[in-house]
Write a protein that holds these residues in place. Structure first.
Motif, PDB file in Angstrom:
ATOM      1  N   VAL A 296     -81.337  75.346  22.046  1.00 53.67           N
ATOM      2  CA  VAL A 296     -81.664  75.722  23.423  1.00 53.67           C
ATOM      3  C   VAL A 296     -80.399  76.041  24.201  1.00 53.67           C
ATOM      4  N   PHE A 297     -79.342  75.274  23.964  1.00 55.30           N
ATOM      5  CA  PHE A 297     -78.074  75.535  24.655  1.00 55.30           C
ATOM      6  C   PHE A 297     -77.492  76.884  24.237  1.00 55.30           C
ATOM      7  N   GLN A 298     -77.769  77.318  22.997  1.00 56.75           N
ATOM      8  CA  GLN A 298     -77.226  78.580  22.507  1.00 56.75           C
ATOM      9  C   GLN A 298     -78.063  79.776  22.920  1.00 56.75           C
ATOM     10  N   GLY A 299     -79.215  79.527  23.537  1.00 55.52           N
ATOM     11  CA  GLY A 299     -80.104  80.602  23.930  1.00 55.52           C
ATOM     12  C   GLY A 299     -81.029  81.052  22.826  1.00 55.52           C
ATOM     13  N   ASP A 300     -81.019  80.360  21.674  1.00 60.19           N
ATOM     14  CA  ASP A 300     -81.849  80.759  20.546  1.00 60.19           C
ATOM     15  C   ASP A 300     -83.246  80.157  20.658  1.00 60.19           C
ATOM     16  N   GLN A 301     -84.176  80.739  19.915  1.00 59.75           N
ATOM     17  CA  GLN A 301     -85.526  80.199  19.861  1.00 59.75           C
ATOM     18  C   GLN A 301     -85.497  78.854  19.147  1.00 59.75           C
ATOM     19  N   PRO A 302     -85.999  77.777  19.765  1.00 54.99           N
ATOM     20  CA  PRO A 302     -85.928  76.456  19.117  1.00 54.99           C
ATOM     21  C   PRO A 302     -86.835  76.387  17.897  1.00 54.99           C
ATOM     22  N   PRO A 303     -86.381  75.769  16.829  1.00 51.60           N
ATOM     23  CA  PRO A 303     -87.215  75.643  15.622  1.00 51.60           C
ATOM     24  C   PRO A 303     -88.250  74.534  15.799  1.00 51.60           C
ATOM     25  N   PRO A 304     -89.248  74.471  14.914  1.00 51.10           N
ATOM     26  CA  PRO A 304     -90.214  73.365  14.976  1.00 51.10           C
ATOM     27  C   PRO A 304     -89.511  72.025  14.774  1.00 51.10           C
ATOM     28  N   VAL A 305     -90.051  70.983  15.427  1.00 55.40           N
ATOM     29  CA  VAL A 305     -89.458  69.650  15.330  1.00 55.40           C
ATOM     30  C   VAL A 305     -89.818  69.052  13.976  1.00 55.40           C
ATOM     31  N   PRO A 306     -88.840  68.635  13.188  1.00 52.45           N
ATOM     32  CA  PRO A 306     -89.152  68.075  11.863  1.00 52.45           C
ATOM     33  C   PRO A 306     -89.735  66.672  12.005  1.00 52.45           C
ATOM     34  N   PRO A 307     -90.556  66.246  11.063  1.00 52.63           N
ATOM     35  CA  PRO A 307     -91.096  64.877  11.102  1.00 52.63           C
ATOM     36  C   PRO A 307     -90.028  63.847  10.732  1.00 52.63           C
ATOM     37  N   GLY A 308     -90.235  62.618  11.190  1.00 55.56           N
ATOM     38  CA  GLY A 308     -89.361  61.516  10.813  1.00 55.56           C
ATOM     39  C   GLY A 308     -88.182  61.288  11.717  1.00 55.56           C
ATOM     40  N   GLY A 309     -87.888  62.172  12.614  1.00 59.40           N
ATOM     41  CA  GLY A 309     -86.756  62.002  13.512  1.00 59.40           C
ATOM     42  C   GLY A 309     -86.201  63.344  13.939  1.00 59.40           C
ATOM     43  N   GLY A 332     -73.724  66.167  26.715  1.00 58.11           N
ATOM     44  CA  GLY A 332     -73.074  66.985  25.704  1.00 58.11           C
ATOM     45  C   GLY A 332     -73.018  66.324  24.340  1.00 58.11           C
ATOM     46  N   GLU A 333     -73.187  65.005  24.267  1.00 52.68           N
ATOM     47  CA  GLU A 333     -73.140  64.313  22.983  1.00 52.68           C
ATOM     48  C   GLU A 333     -74.512  64.343  22.325  1.00 52.68           C
ATOM     49  N   THR A 334     -74.523  64.297  21.006  1.00 55.52           N
ATOM     50  CA  THR A 334     -75.765  64.341  20.239  1.00 55.52           C
ATOM     51  C   THR A 334     -76.154  62.939  19.785  1.00 55.52           C
ATOM     52  N   HIS A 335     -77.451  62.758  19.576  1.00 56.85           N
ATOM     53  CA  HIS A 335     -77.961  61.463  19.139  1.00 56.85           C
ATOM     54  C   HIS A 335     -79.181  61.713  18.263  1.00 56.85           C
ATOM     55  N   PHE A 336     -79.238  61.021  17.119  1.00 59.96           N
ATOM     56  CA  PHE A 336     -80.385  61.153  16.222  1.00 59.96           C
ATOM     57  C   PHE A 336     -81.414  60.086  16.584  1.00 59.96           C
ATOM     58  N   HIS A 337     -82.625  60.528  16.882  1.00 58.79           N
ATOM     59  CA  HIS A 337     -83.704  59.622  17.281  1.00 58.79           C
ATOM     60  C   HIS A 337     -84.664  59.459  16.111  1.00 58.79           C
ATOM     61  N   THR A 338     -84.780  58.216  15.642  1.00 63.54           N
ATOM     62  CA  THR A 338     -85.698  57.921  14.547  1.00 63.54           C
ATOM     63  C   THR A 338     -87.113  57.741  15.090  1.00 63.54           C
ATOM     64  N   GLU A 339     -88.065  57.544  14.208  1.00 57.84           N
ATOM     65  CA  GLU A 339     -89.478  57.491  14.580  1.00 57.84           C
ATOM     66  C   GLU A 339     -89.806  56.396  15.607  1.00 57.84           C
ATOM     67  N   PRO A 340     -89.198  55.206  15.583  1.00 59.77           N
ATOM     68  CA  PRO A 340     -89.552  54.222  16.621  1.00 59.77           C
ATOM     69  C   PRO A 340     -89.187  54.667  18.035  1.00 59.77           C
ATOM     70  N   SER A 341     -88.274  55.621  18.175  1.00 56.53           N
ATOM     71  CA  SER A 341     -87.838  56.038  19.502  1.00 56.53           C
ATOM     72  C   SER A 341     -88.979  56.716  20.253  1.00 56.53           C
ATOM     73  N   SER A 348     -93.174  64.366  18.374  1.00 56.73           N
ATOM     74  CA  SER A 348     -94.030  64.536  17.197  1.00 56.73           C
ATOM     75  C   SER A 348     -95.501  64.679  17.582  1.00 56.73           C
ATOM     76  N   THR A 349     -95.906  64.024  18.685  1.00 56.53           N
ATOM     77  CA  THR A 349     -97.304  64.092  19.127  1.00 56.53           C
ATOM     78  C   THR A 349     -97.535  65.158  20.189  1.00 56.53           C
ATOM     79  N   SER A 350     -96.439  65.682  20.771  1.00 57.10           N
ATOM     80  CA  SER A 350     -96.518  66.676  21.851  1.00 57.10           C
ATOM     81  C   SER A 350     -97.248  66.134  23.066  1.00 57.10           C
ATOM     82  N   ARG A 351     -97.172  64.815  23.278  1.00 57.87           N
ATOM     83  CA  ARG A 351     -97.832  64.200  24.432  1.00 57.87           C
ATOM     84  C   ARG A 351     -96.900  63.163  25.044  1.00 57.87           C
ATOM     85  N   ALA A 352     -96.990  63.018  26.366  1.00 52.87           N
ATOM     86  CA  ALA A 352     -96.212  61.993  27.057  1.00 52.87           C
ATOM     87  C   ALA A 352     -96.771  60.616  26.725  1.00 52.87           C
ATOM     88  N   VAL A 353     -95.868  59.628  26.620  1.00 53.21           N
ATOM     89  CA  VAL A 353     -96.281  58.272  26.285  1.00 53.21           C
ATOM     90  C   VAL A 353     -95.784  57.327  27.378  1.00 53.21           C
TER      91      VAL A 353
END
Length: 824
Positions: A296-309, A332-341, A348-353
């Protein structure tokens, strides 16, 4: 009565209820049965005439009374006195209620008991007043709304049970105290004094915590004076209402409304994320984190969100008042979010929780992330909302909202609805920013590839240029400029502006720039060049697009074209709807060149006129697009005045020499004309070209007027050879003599007078010109074997790298240019 039971039996506790304020009239016959029943009687006692007429009037009373002429006769005078006159009694309503009333009884005809009896029911005024006082005491004591009465001195006189519950003190414990002595709320004391002084009601809203509540609530306090009949204010009553629910709903609607105006003001992804954070914190949440996919920062079309994180990059973060010293990661920093996050789960569900701190999902998340767990413990996390940022069925990232202050209520389902509205608005704006960034990058790359990075070195002028793309949301425009070398040591300067922004405008600019170069290469004067360019623009849009709702960028453009001749030091200019250039004389005088204003390109069938003027050597010609003049803070006239001042009083860097060089003058102009740092963004592209003129003096130019006589050809060759010797370029004598011979011969044979020969010496080239009074254009052709002529132009073309013809008002000029060998 004939219909026993028509009048119900009252309950004992209902005795004594006051009568309605209306009166009733009824008539009886000699036997005591009702014969007439008024509308007022029906309104007061509830019986319709059809229900009550014919019944015994005595059954209306508790206990029953006697209303018959026969019985009165039997009782004598004592009975008459008892039955006639006013009596306070209790009557029975149709619905069973017992009402206290004054009843007037009288015979219809005095002295004739057989004529019947008149009954008039009226309220018992003393009983009504007594009961009203009791009801008012009940209302004050039992009202679910807090009621307080303050004296004229602002001290508490009365407080009902609801106020006692809220402040957790009895009325007798706070009587005689001012509001600030009971609880900190200084605003109300001034309001009480104002109501006492003016006798007018007042109200205020406050958000405070009372002892009976665990968190602050929103309260409305209505103050009204208690006056006597003369209008004197004896006390001030205050009604206190808890409107936290209405306040929360109002704040949510206000927040969503504010988001419409504050989010998306700039077409920048990170800026939009920060706007979302500023809207939400601290008004809606105590902290917020906005994280996006890297594409998104690069202006490119975002890819589908992979499962698991998912790996997200932080775009914005605003901690609340409690959390201020540590963050998991900065913007600006990156962070990997696992499934419990929660962020990974909402993506993954495309819904607010929505989660409370004690939920098993949050416990698992904090157990997997010790840093988040420490922050949650330190800040007192009690609820959170994670929502996906989605636009056009593509996930851009996610938002994490947290509440952790003790004074704020946890998130509710209503807050979930508000969050979805906020992030939906932000996601659309972020996707627009992403798409804009991509299109702007393509347009900039296209434009930079089409524009000359640095103008070609010219002997006629010293040139400096600047191009600045817009900083606003409109996108890259179609501004362009060019410096075109022309034959005979001349130079063409062009600047233009295509209507519109984006890739289409840049592509159109490229086509127009190419067209101008092509037309300039055949040596057209400025007015003719603009006429041909107008034809190109007019016919650029296919007929099939005529009904299109979108106006093509080709249909609107402005252009200024000028030719400078260093030999004559003359400028020839024509404009197609473009701002006229500014001329700075060597002595520093600044003036706008007066030009005939031609129509913008694309209108068709309208003429263009050229202007010609002589300029001193060392003059600076300033060409620009309208983006330099017009901004949101000033109009064109103000921009012209600012430009004039900048050219008359350049900065210190530009005045380091007697005549400011074009490069320094460009910097000085932009410094004065561009918006200040931190101000509004530059709304349009800016193209600026400054050309300082040079002149070829008599030492570099030689010319001869020739009669139309074939014998003059030999003399012309001789004069040319001698001139080359004086210039020290004898090596070019052989070729020059041949060129002069062929061109002069052609002019004598096929043209008319005046005929002129001119040689122009430049550092690396030699130009030979022969002018005549004919407008006939010579053509290069191949002579046949036995032809005596026709080989002259072919010979010229073989001997010189460049040759050509240009027309002017008095005829034409045929020229040929040779390249000189550099001096040893």
């Amino acid at each position: 009565m004939d219909r026993p039971g028509a009048l119900g039996r009252p309950a004992p506790e209902m005795i004594g209820e006051p009568l309605d304020t209306s009166a009733a009239i009824a008539l009886t016959d000699p036997d005591g049965r009702l014969t007439a029943w008024s509308t007022g009687a029906r309104r007061l006692l509830g019986y319709a005439p059809s229900e009550i007429i014919g019944s015994l009037a005595a059954d209306l009373f508790v206990p029953p009374a006697t209303f018959s002429a026969g019985k009165q006769g039997e009782r004598g005078e004592q009975g008459k006195q008892e039955e006639q006159g006013n009596h306070t009694t209790v009557v029975r309503h149709r619905d069973g209620r017992q009402l206290t009333a004054e009843v007037l009884t009288a015979p219809l005809i005095e002295g004739d008991p057989r004529a019947g009896i008149l009954l008039v029911f009226t309220p018992d005024v003393s009983q009504v007043t007594h009961d009203d006082d009791r009801l008012m005491r009940w209302v004050f004591a039992q009202s679910p709304i807090g009621l307080v009465i303050y004296g004229r001195d602002g001290k508490l006189l009365r407080a009902n049970h609801d106020i006692e519950r809220k402040i957790e003190q009895r009325e007798d414990e706070v009587r005689g105290l001012r509001p600030s002595e009971i609880q900190e709320q200084p605003a109300i004391e001034g309001r009480i004094d104002r109501v006492v002084a003016t006798g007018e009601s007042d109200s205020l809203e406050c958000y405070v915590k009372v002892p009976a509540e665990s968190r602050a609530h929103a309260w409305v306090e209505d103050l009204f004076p208690l006056k006597d009949e003369t209008g004197y204010v004896h006390a001030v009553a205050v009604a206190v209402f808890d409107y936290s629910q209405q306040y929360g709903s109002r704040e949510r609607l206000a927040l969503v409304d504010e988001a419409r105006t504050r989010i998306g003001t700039s077409l920048d992804v990170a800026g939009t994320a920060h706007e979302l954070a500023e809207v939400a914190v601290p008004r809606f949440a105590d902290s917020i984190t906005v994280e996006l996919l890297d594409s998104v920062f690069q202006g490119d079309q975002p890819p589908p969100v992979p499962p698991g994180g998912v790996t997200l990059r932080r775009a914005a973060q605003l901690p609340g008042p409690v959390d201020s010293t540590e963050t998991v990661s900065g913007p600006g920093e990156t962070h990997f979010h696992t499934e419990p996050s929660p962020l990974a789960r909402c993506l993954s569900t495309s819904r607010a929780v929505l989660h409370q701190a004690a939920d098993p999902e949050i416990t698992a998340w904090l157990a997997a992330d010790p840093v988040q767990a420490e922050q949650a413990r330190r800040n007192g996390l009690h609820s959170l909302i994670a929502a996906p940022l989605k636009a056009r069925d593509r996930a851009l990232g996610a938002v994490l909202l947290i509440r952790h202050t003790a004074s704020r209520e946890p998130f509710t389902e209503g807050d979930l609805f508000v969050t979805e509205n906020l992030v939906a608005r932000a996601a659309i704006c972020m996707d627009n920013a992403r798409r804009y960034a991509r299109e702007r990058g393509i347009a900039l790359a296209l434009q930079r590839s089409l524009l000359a990075h640095r103008p070609e070195t010219q002997h006629a002028v010293e040139v400096a240029s600047r191009y600045l793309p817009s900083e606003g949301g409109a996108g890259v425009g179609g501004d362009w400029f060019d410096v075109i070398p022309l034959p005979c040591a001349r130079v063409g300067l062009v600047v233009g502006d295509v209507v519109g922004h984006g890739i289409n405008a840049s592509a159109t600019m490229g086509r127009l720039r190419t067209a101008v170069r092509t037309l300039a290469d055949i040596d057209m004067p400025p007015d003719e060049l603009l006429t041909h360019l107008d034809d190109i623009v007019t016919h650029a849009t296919p007929e099939g697009d005529a009904d299109s709702s979108e106006i093509a960028a080709d249909l609107g453009a402005t252009c200024l074209y000028t030719i400078y001749d260093p030999v004559s030091r003359r400028l020839t200019l024509a404009t197609a709807g473009h701002p006229a250039p500014t001329l700075v004389s060597p002595d520093g005088t600044v003036r706008s060149i007066d030009l005939p204003t031609g129509p913008p390109l694309g209108l068709g069938s309208l003429p263009f006129e050229a202007a010609e003027l002589e300029v001193p050597e060392g003059s600076s010609l300033v060409l620009f697009t309208d983006g330099l003049l017009e901004t949101r803070a000033r109009d064109v006239d103000e921009g012209l005045e600012t430009l004039r001042n900048a050219l008359e009083h350049p900065t210190a860097a530009a005045t380091s020499s007697v005549t400011p060089p074009p490069e320094a003058l460009c910097d000085s102009v932009l410094e004065a004309m561009l918006p200040e740092a931190g101000g509004p963004a530059q709304p349009d592209d800016i193209a600026l070209v400054i050309a300082r003129t040079r002149a070829l003096d008599e030492d570099h130019v030689a010319q001869w007027d020739l009669p139309r006589d074939p014998a003059i050809v030999a003399e012309a060759r001789k004069n040319a050879s001698q001139q080359l010797t004086e210039w020290g370029v004898e090596d070019a004598a052989f070729t020059t003599e041949l060129v002069v011979s062929e061109l002069v011969t052609n002019a004598i044979r096929h043209a008319t007078e005046p005929i002129r020969l001119r040689l122009i010496r430049q550092p690396h080239s030699l130009i030979c010109e022969v002018s005549d009074g004919s407008t006939t254009t010579p053509h290069l052709r191949r002579a046949r074997l036995f032809d005596e002529g026709g080989r002259g132009l072919l010979l010229v073309a073989q001997l010189t790298p460049r040759w050509g013809t240009r027309h002017h008002a008095h005829g034409k000029t045929i020229w040929a240019e040779q390249t000189l060998s550099p001096a040893p």
